[in-house]
Design a protein around this motif. Structure first.
Motif, PDB file in Angstrom:
ATOM      1  N   UNK A   1       0.795  -1.226   0.000  1.00  0.00           N
ATOM      2  CA  UNK A   1       0.000   0.000   0.000  1.00  0.00           C
ATOM      3  C   UNK A   1       0.822   1.268   0.000  1.00  0.00           C
ATOM      4  N   UNK A   2       2.142   1.152   0.023  1.00  0.00           N
ATOM      5  CA  UNK A   2       3.010   2.325   0.078  1.00  0.00           C
ATOM      6  C   UNK A   2       3.707   2.483  -1.266  1.00  0.00           C
ATOM      7  N   UNK A   3       3.434   3.564  -2.010  1.00  0.00           N
ATOM      8  CA  UNK A   3       4.019   3.708  -3.350  1.00  0.00           C
ATOM      9  C   UNK A   3       5.522   3.918  -3.310  1.00  0.00           C
ATOM     10  N   UNK A   4       6.213   3.322  -4.260  1.00  0.00           N
ATOM     11  CA  UNK A   4       7.676   3.404  -4.264  1.00  0.00           C
ATOM     12  C   UNK A   4       8.169   4.830  -4.436  1.00  0.00           C
ATOM     13  N   UNK A   5       7.366   5.700  -5.105  1.00  0.00           N
ATOM     14  CA  UNK A   5       7.834   7.075  -5.286  1.00  0.00           C
ATOM     15  C   UNK A   5       7.853   7.862  -3.976  1.00  0.00           C
ATOM     16  N   UNK A   6       7.312   7.283  -2.910  1.00  0.00           N
ATOM     17  CA  UNK A   6       7.423   7.900  -1.581  1.00  0.00           C
ATOM     18  C   UNK A   6       8.510   7.262  -0.726  1.00  0.00           C
ATOM     19  N   UNK A   7       9.216   6.296  -1.283  1.00  0.00           N
ATOM     20  CA  UNK A   7      10.303   5.672  -0.522  1.00  0.00           C
ATOM     21  C   UNK A   7      11.592   6.461  -0.756  1.00  0.00           C
ATOM     22  N   UNK A   8      11.681   7.605  -0.104  1.00  0.00           N
ATOM     23  CA  UNK A   8      12.876   8.438  -0.223  1.00  0.00           C
ATOM     24  C   UNK A   8      14.022   7.839   0.586  1.00  0.00           C
ATOM     25  N   UNK A   9      15.174   7.767  -0.031  1.00  0.00           N
ATOM     26  CA  UNK A   9      16.408   7.527   0.709  1.00  0.00           C
ATOM     27  C   UNK A   9      17.210   8.823   0.640  1.00  0.00           C
ATOM     28  N   UNK A  10      18.034   9.065   1.651  1.00  0.00           N
ATOM     29  CA  UNK A  10      18.753  10.340   1.725  1.00  0.00           C
ATOM     30  C   UNK A  10      20.248  10.085   1.719  1.00  0.00           C
ATOM     31  N   UNK A  11      20.904  10.589   0.675  1.00  0.00           N
ATOM     32  CA  UNK A  11      22.356  10.482   0.561  1.00  0.00           C
ATOM     33  C   UNK A  11      23.028  11.608   1.325  1.00  0.00           C
ATOM     34  N   UNK A  12      24.204  11.296   1.849  1.00  0.00           N
ATOM     35  CA  UNK A  12      24.928  12.234   2.706  1.00  0.00           C
ATOM     36  C   UNK A  12      24.831  11.822   4.157  1.00  0.00           C
ATOM     37  N   UNK A  13      23.984  10.827   4.435  1.00  0.00           N
ATOM     38  CA  UNK A  13      23.827  10.250   5.765  1.00  0.00           C
ATOM     39  C   UNK A  13      24.051   8.745   5.660  1.00  0.00           C
ATOM     40  N   UNK A  14      24.232   8.089   6.798  1.00  0.00           N
ATOM     41  CA  UNK A  14      24.194   6.631   6.845  1.00  0.00           C
ATOM     42  C   UNK A  14      23.197   6.232   7.919  1.00  0.00           C
ATOM     43  N   UNK A  15      22.486   5.130   7.677  1.00  0.00           N
ATOM     44  CA  UNK A  15      21.476   4.687   8.638  1.00  0.00           C
ATOM     45  C   UNK A  15      21.041   3.271   8.313  1.00  0.00           C
ATOM     46  N   UNK A  16      20.355   2.673   9.273  1.00  0.00           N
ATOM     47  CA  UNK A  16      19.764   1.355   9.080  1.00  0.00           C
ATOM     48  C   UNK A  16      18.278   1.426   9.412  1.00  0.00           C
ATOM     49  N   UNK A  17      17.520   0.471   8.879  1.00  0.00           N
ATOM     50  CA  UNK A  17      16.073   0.454   9.077  1.00  0.00           C
ATOM     51  C   UNK A  17      15.695  -0.836   9.789  1.00  0.00           C
TER      52      UNK A  17
END
Length: 644
Positions: free
Chosen positions: A492-508
């Motif tokens: 139900x979550x569109x891929x165009x809303x799955x933002x990843x942010x470069x310049x940071x590091x993180x885990x989910x």
């Protein structure tokens, strides 16, 4: 015996009068064509069978031939969405007096009415009006009004139409039928295209607008009211100014049929089986026949109404006695077989624009040493998304130089636009090593968004990522009784809303509940899916300020991300994001796409995280060692897993 014969004769004599009171009307609808006028994929530069108005047009002709009385309508998102749309709007713009090729097709097929969709506004109001200037049918948007001047509050476009048609009833007698048609668009266009619309138009609530329009049309003598709602189904009781409000429209007295869209779904269809008020067998919503015909010309909507002549306060009128709706597809997805051939006229009528588009998309702009694809962009750091981020960073750094924001740490947010879903197994970016053409650039960034930069604190950046992490289902660890295999991706979550942010590091951490819901409401305040969030190797300072490059859709509130509402924009660039990508590629000459693995999923002990992607991804598994093949599904998709 004689009495029986008299009764039979009386019944026969009475039959024509009874039949004369019944009338059938077929409503045929298209929606979300997005300039897929031909059965052609400009990104892969090949013919397709799964979509295209050319194939849908064949279905339209058939559906018309079956019905004595019919109405043909389009529900918006017509003029934007493929490279053909960009060529007509930007590369080889419409000349004065020239008819837009999509509008010309609707003219040639004698459309009775069309509604505007949200993407009609992407190129600006001036182009929108120029594109539809040659329409020989009413173009409707009841809830868009003027925002300034003497006409403030007045309709910016024709709100509705009262069409008077000569029809034939079931007894073969000519009749006059008055058909009211209403068009509405999603209110969030004021966010999504703020740079084009602010101060020029305003948007009103969908349900309130339809209610008023129905009353006006009925008072003008409308026998039937058809709503063209460029809106998804939504809640049974939509919130004011809701984007998706069709369930609310269906409960307005006096609405006889609804053609809807926007969310690219298929109604009636199994995805809506559990929705309140839905009858899939009849194709009704709260008793009103309704249909949403997918997208890109994959289907047409067919709504069949049965009207009955009844007495009314102002004299006899036709009233809906019955109705049902269904969809007709252009292809069989299970067998991947075309069900109809393209209409021969469509290719001829848009030949010039098509050839100009092919010439443009085939032009080489750079070369790539390695493949660029989005097969695993939703589960791992991905070269197609990272390439867009790098281009955005280079572009924004140039424009911010010499401004008060020059010294802010610069980050970049990007999302995978083509990741399967309702677009099917072909809906992925897939660029082979070698030449990179304009079509590949458009494939990497399919929307005409413009570059914008927002200023946020570290805490706000964290919440941005938390909202994005809704892309995943919550996974139950094996130690807590979780199944050994679990589906990772939230459909139900569109891929165009799955933002990843470069310049940071993180885990989910997908064992945590999602902190936000789709509307951006904080629903799990104690939950944190984003862990080990770092900037330059150190835990992020949540009070520090950052400049984040994104697009106008996200910066202005698209997707309902926390802290993104158009109030913290520090740069509104004149260029589109894909123009920034084009410039980056041209400057590089040759690129070697690579990922820096700045984000990853926290492993879940004892659980294999499963997901589907294109079977073409199998050839690229060596570059993504954490992903394993489970099986090829034989339908263009394959099932993969991330092992614990």
């Amino acid at each position: 015996m004689f009495a029986s014969l008299l009764l039979a004769a009386a019944a026969l004599l009475a039959a024509p009068a009874a039949w004369a009171q019944t009338l059938k009307l077929r409503v045929i609808g298209t929606t979300d064509l997005h300039m897929h006028l031909l059965a052609w994929d400009y990104y892969q530069d090949r013919a397709v069978i799964e979509y295209g108005f050319a194939r849908a047009a064949t279905l339209i002709d058939t559906a018309r031939s079956e019905a004595r009385n019919h109405l043909l309508v389009d529900n918006g998102d017509l003029i934007q969405g493929s490279p053909l749309g960009d060529v007509v709007a930007r590369v080889r713009p419409l000349a004065a007096g020239q008819t837009h090729p999509a509008v010309e097709l609707l003219n040639r097929f004698n459309y009775d009415a069309a509604a505007l969709g949200n993407h009609e506004f992407n190129y600006g109001l001036d182009f929108l009006r120029r594109a539809y200037a040659g329409a020989r049918f009413p173009v409707l948007a009841a809830n868009v009004v003027e925002a300034a001047g003497e006409r403030r509050g007045q309709p910016a476009f024709q709100p509705h139409a009262l069409l008077e048609r000569r029809v034939i009833d079931e007894a073969g007698t000519p009749q006059t039928l008055k058909i009211g048609v209403i068009g509405v668009v999603p209110p969030p266009i004021m966010l999504w295209d703020r740079q084009h619309l602010a101060g020029r138009v305003e948007v009103l609530d969908i349900v309130d607008t339809v209610r008023r329009s129905v009353s006006q049309l009925r008072s003008q003598g409308a026998d039937v009211v058809v709503v063209l709602a460029h809106s998804g189904l939504g809640a049974a009781k939509p919130e004011p100014m809701a984007e998706n409000a069709v369930a609310g429209i269906a409960q307005i007295p006096g609405v006889d049929a609804i053609v809807f869209g926007h969310s690219h779904g298929e109604f009636p269809g199994p995805a809506f089986a559990r929705q309140a008020g839905v009858d899939l067998a009849l194709g009704t919503l709260h008793g009103v026949p309704a249909a949403m015909a997918g997208s890109w010309g994959s289907h047409i909507a067919v709504i069949d109404l049965v009207l009955e002549r009844q007495a009314g306060a102002d004299g006899p009128r036709w009233l809906r006695r019955d109705g049902r709706a269904h969809l007709r597809p252009v292809a069989d997805r299970a067998t991947r077989r075309a069900l109809v051939e393209p209409h021969p006229g469509v290719g001829e009528w848009v030949r010039s624009a098509h050839e100009a588009t092919l010439q443009w998309v085939r032009a080489e702009v750079a070369r790539t040493a390695d493949p660029i694809h989005s097969f695993f962009a939703q589960v791992a750091d991905d070269p197609s998304v990272q390439l867009v981020s790098q281009a955005q960073l280079a572009y924004a750094a140039r424009l911010l130089k010499g401004t008060p924001h020059e010294k802010l740490p610069l980050l970049s947010a990007a999302a995978p636009f083509k990741s399967g879903g309702r677009g099917g197994a072909a809906n992925y970016t897939d660029i082979a090593p070698g030449p990179v053409a304009v079509r590949n650039v458009a494939d990497l960034y399919i929307y005409p968004n413009t570059v914008q930069v927002v200023k946020l604190t570290g805490a706000q950046v964290r919440e941005w990522l938390e909202m994005s992490a809704q892309a995943f289902n919550r996974i139950e660890p094996a130690a807590s009784g979780g199944a050994p295999e679990q589906n990772l991706l939230n459909p139900g979550f569109p891929s165009y809303n799955f933002d990843t942010i470069d310049g940071l590091s993180y885990r989910i951490d997908v064992t945590q509940p999602s902190r936000y819901d789709r509307a951006g409401k904080l629903v799990a305040p104690e939950a944190r899916r984003i862990v080990d969030l770092r900037f330059q190797g150190r835990p992020i300072d949540e009070a520090a300020e950052f400049a984040v490059v994104t697009n106008n859709y996200r910066a202005s509130g698209g997707g309902a991300f926390p802290a993104l509402d158009g109030q913290n924009i520090i740069l509104q660039a004149p260029d589109e994001n894909r123009e920034a990508l084009l410039q980056y590629l041209q400057a590089a000459g040759t690129v070697r796409p690579a990922v820096d693995r700045n984000w990853s999923l926290v492993p879940v002990p004892g659980v294999k995280l499963r997901f589907q992607s294109s079977a073409k991804g199998i050839a690229h598994l060596a570059a993504v060692p954490q992903v394993k093949l489970v099986r090829d599904e034989g339908n263009g998709f394959a099932t993969y897993e991330i092992a614990p």
